[in-house]
Design a protein around this motif. Structure first.
Motif, short mmCIF file in Angstrom:
data_model
loop_
_atom_site.label_atom_id
_atom_site.label_comp_id
_atom_site.label_asym_id
_atom_site.label_seq_id
_atom_site.Cartn_x
_atom_site.Cartn_y
_atom_site.Cartn_z
N PHE A 329 0.86 -1.18 0.00
CA PHE A 329 0.00 0.00 0.00
C PHE A 329 0.89 1.23 0.00
CE2 PHE A 329 -0.22 -2.15 4.21
CZ PHE A 329 0.66 -1.34 4.92
N ASP A 330 0.31 2.39 -0.14
CA ASP A 330 1.08 3.60 -0.41
C ASP A 330 1.14 4.59 0.74
OD1 ASP A 330 1.53 3.32 -3.53
OD2 ASP A 330 -0.54 2.76 -3.13
N LEU A 331 0.02 4.83 1.38
CA LEU A 331 -0.05 5.79 2.47
C LEU A 331 -0.55 5.11 3.74
CD1 LEU A 331 -1.63 8.95 0.74
CD2 LEU A 331 0.78 8.25 0.85
N VAL A 332 -0.25 5.77 4.88
CA VAL A 332 -0.58 5.21 6.19
C VAL A 332 -1.38 6.25 6.97
CG1 VAL A 332 0.36 4.36 8.37
CG2 VAL A 332 1.52 3.82 6.20
N ALA A 333 -2.59 5.90 7.37
CA ALA A 333 -3.44 6.85 8.09
C ALA A 333 -3.33 6.66 9.59
CB ALA A 333 -4.90 6.71 7.65
N LEU A 334 -3.13 7.77 10.28
CA LEU A 334 -3.14 7.83 11.73
C LEU A 334 -4.47 8.42 12.18
CD1 LEU A 334 0.36 9.51 12.08
CD2 LEU A 334 -0.14 7.16 12.79
N GLY A 335 -5.08 7.81 13.17
CA GLY A 335 -6.36 8.31 13.65
C GLY A 335 -6.30 8.78 15.08
N ARG A 336 -6.74 7.92 16.00
CA ARG A 336 -6.95 8.33 17.39
C ARG A 336 -5.70 8.88 18.07
NH1 ARG A 336 -9.44 2.71 19.01
NH2 ARG A 336 -8.14 2.14 17.21
N ILE A 337 -4.51 8.42 17.67
CA ILE A 337 -3.29 8.90 18.32
C ILE A 337 -3.08 10.39 18.07
CG2 ILE A 337 -1.73 8.34 16.42
CD1 ILE A 337 -1.07 8.00 20.23
N LEU A 338 -3.65 10.93 16.98
CA LEU A 338 -3.48 12.35 16.67
C LEU A 338 -4.40 13.25 17.48
CD1 LEU A 338 -3.09 12.35 12.77
CD2 LEU A 338 -1.30 12.57 14.50
N LEU A 339 -5.37 12.69 18.20
CA LEU A 339 -6.28 13.52 18.97
C LEU A 339 -5.53 14.28 20.07
CD1 LEU A 339 -9.30 11.08 19.35
CD2 LEU A 339 -9.10 13.02 17.78
N ARG A 340 -4.66 13.59 20.76
CA ARG A 340 -3.89 14.21 21.85
C ARG A 340 -2.48 14.56 21.43
NH1 ARG A 340 -1.37 16.47 24.87
NH2 ARG A 340 -1.33 16.48 27.17
N ASN A 341 -2.05 14.05 20.26
CA ASN A 341 -0.66 14.22 19.81
C ASN A 341 -0.59 14.82 18.41
OD1 ASN A 341 1.07 12.48 21.93
ND2 ASN A 341 -0.82 11.37 21.49
N PRO A 342 -0.93 16.10 18.23
CA PRO A 342 -0.87 16.68 16.89
C PRO A 342 0.54 16.66 16.30
CG PRO A 342 -1.22 18.38 18.55
CD PRO A 342 -1.43 17.07 19.23
N ALA A 343 1.57 16.60 17.18
CA ALA A 343 2.97 16.58 16.71
C ALA A 343 3.53 15.17 16.67
CB ALA A 343 3.83 17.47 17.61
N TRP A 344 2.66 14.16 16.57
CA TRP A 344 3.13 12.76 16.61
C TRP A 344 4.21 12.50 15.58
CZ3 TRP A 344 3.62 8.49 13.52
CH2 TRP A 344 3.78 7.26 14.15
N VAL A 345 4.03 12.94 14.36
CA VAL A 345 5.03 12.66 13.31
C VAL A 345 6.35 13.32 13.65
CG1 VAL A 345 5.59 12.90 10.87
CG2 VAL A 345 3.26 12.32 11.55
N THR A 346 6.32 14.56 14.12
CA THR A 346 7.55 15.25 14.51
C THR A 346 8.28 14.48 15.60
OG1 THR A 346 6.73 17.44 13.91
CG2 THR A 346 8.47 17.36 15.55
#
Length: 368
Positions: A329-346
């Motif tokens: 597959f090509d892209l990876v979606a993040l869901g619930r972890i981004l609710l409290r962690n907008p900077a998760w990727v950083t």
């Protein structure tokens, strides 16, 4: 588009391959990470509140390549009932969505609008019954209205109008929500679709109404911007439900979507790493890409705890990256972890695991 993390010294971290720029269905993205749609109830009267623009911008600022908005109701009276869920309609909602799009673009991100109709999950308020394929009374749900052919024409125009509004608001893509047991998925699911006309019966015929929505949206949305279809096997009220029991049945459904003009597929699983069918290790997103050749997004319990970022089994970041590297597959979606962690990727890019807060149910009541 310039990648945010290309100059980092710690490029050997497991997550690094997902941070490089990529082109997805013709759309250039800063990374392979997607923000999955999650209803947030911050749109009184169906109009996104001022804070919605900042909410989405923060995720784009921290490396999410593609934002998919929370589900946005098309402008039909039966689409939904909550007063704080957004709509994709002309006027105040369109103006507010333009502000959201502008803020995401200013942060270097891309954004897709997810178009939504609740189907049987709509409460029977305002004297309107929920619209469903066959009026099947599901356990715990009130009676619903079996859609007529005239109703279908009316629904298609609602989706077409929503696509026009999304185009004017500047969205980079639209996603058609045909998953999780909502209206379009109810047409795909044999349990709720008992029709004997052209919209029921075989997998191809059950896919005919969602495919007609794809065509209606594709005709009104700029040709150089993707139309994504989100689909699933499971339903919110039936985790064991299936729209396809075999890869051949899934092929029949997804081929109809592709022929109708879908640019990409968003395959929703409860757990991204689990095989979709016996006898093969391929995930649902992997099967979607193999069967249609379209680019795909995977989603399902990605990164819910910090342990995900430690190399390990198929449910870890290393297992995820292996599948991306193999072209599953090509892209990876993040869901619930981004609710409290907008900077998760950083934080993931820098190896700052201590800065990440593991997902808890209470995070769904926050708005950061």
């Amino acid at each position: 588009m310039t990648a945010i993390f290309t100059s980092r010294p710690d490029v050997n971290l497991p997550v690094a391959p997902l941070l490089k720029p990529v082109t997805f269905a013709g759309l250039p993205l800063a990374s392979r990470f997607v923000m999955a749609p999650m209803t947030r109830f911050h749109s009184p009267g169906g109009v996104p509140a001022p804070e919605v623009a900042g909410y989405y911008r923060r995720r784009a600022e921290h490396g999410i390549g593609l934002i998919v908005t929370e589900g946005v109701w098309v402008g039909h009276p039966t689409a939904g009932h909550e007063d704080t869920v957004p709509r994709m309609t002309a006027g105040a909602a369109e103006t507010s969505w333009r502000r959201v799009v502008d803020e995401v673009h200013a942060a270097g991100g891309r954004i897709a609008a997810q178009l939504w109709h609740l189907g049987s999950l709509r409460e029977p308020v305002d004297g309107l019954e929920a619209w469903t394929p066959s009026g099947v009374r599901e356990p715990g749900r009130p009676a619903s209205h079996a859609m007529t052919l005239a109703d279908i024409d009316e629904l298609l125009e609602s989706y077409a109008e929503a696509a026009r509004v999304a185009a004017r608001a500047g969205f980079d893509a639209v996603e058609i929500h045909a998953a999780h047991g909502y209206l379009l998925d109810e047409f795909l699911w044999p349990f709720t679709n008992r029709r004997t006309d052209a919209f029921g019966g075989s997998p191809q015929r059950r896919a005919a109404l969602p495919a007609a929505v794809v065509r209606a949206v594709r005709a009104q949305f700029p040709a150089d911007r993707p139309v994504i279809v989100r689909f699933s096997q499971f339903k919110e009220r039936r985790f064991d439900a299936q729209i396809a029991e075999t890869p051949a049945e899934l092929d029949a459904i997804l081929t109809v979507f592709a022929e109708a003009g879908a640019s990409a597929l968003h395959a929703s699983q409860r757990r991204f790493w689990q095989p979709a069918f016996p006898g093969s290790g391929l995930t649902l997103a992997g099967w979607a890409k193999r069967l249609t050749g379209l680019p795909t997004i995977t989603v399902g319990s990605v990164g819910l705890t910090r342990d995900f970022l430690r190399p390990g089994g198929p449910e870890s970041v290393s297992g995820l990256v292996e599948r991306v590297a193999a072209g599953e597959f090509d892209l990876v979606a993040l869901g619930r972890i981004l609710l409290r962690n907008p900077a998760w990727v950083t934080h993931a890019a820098a190896g700052q695991l201590d800065a990440i807060v593991d997902y808890r149910k209470s995070h769904e009541d926050t708005y950061h």
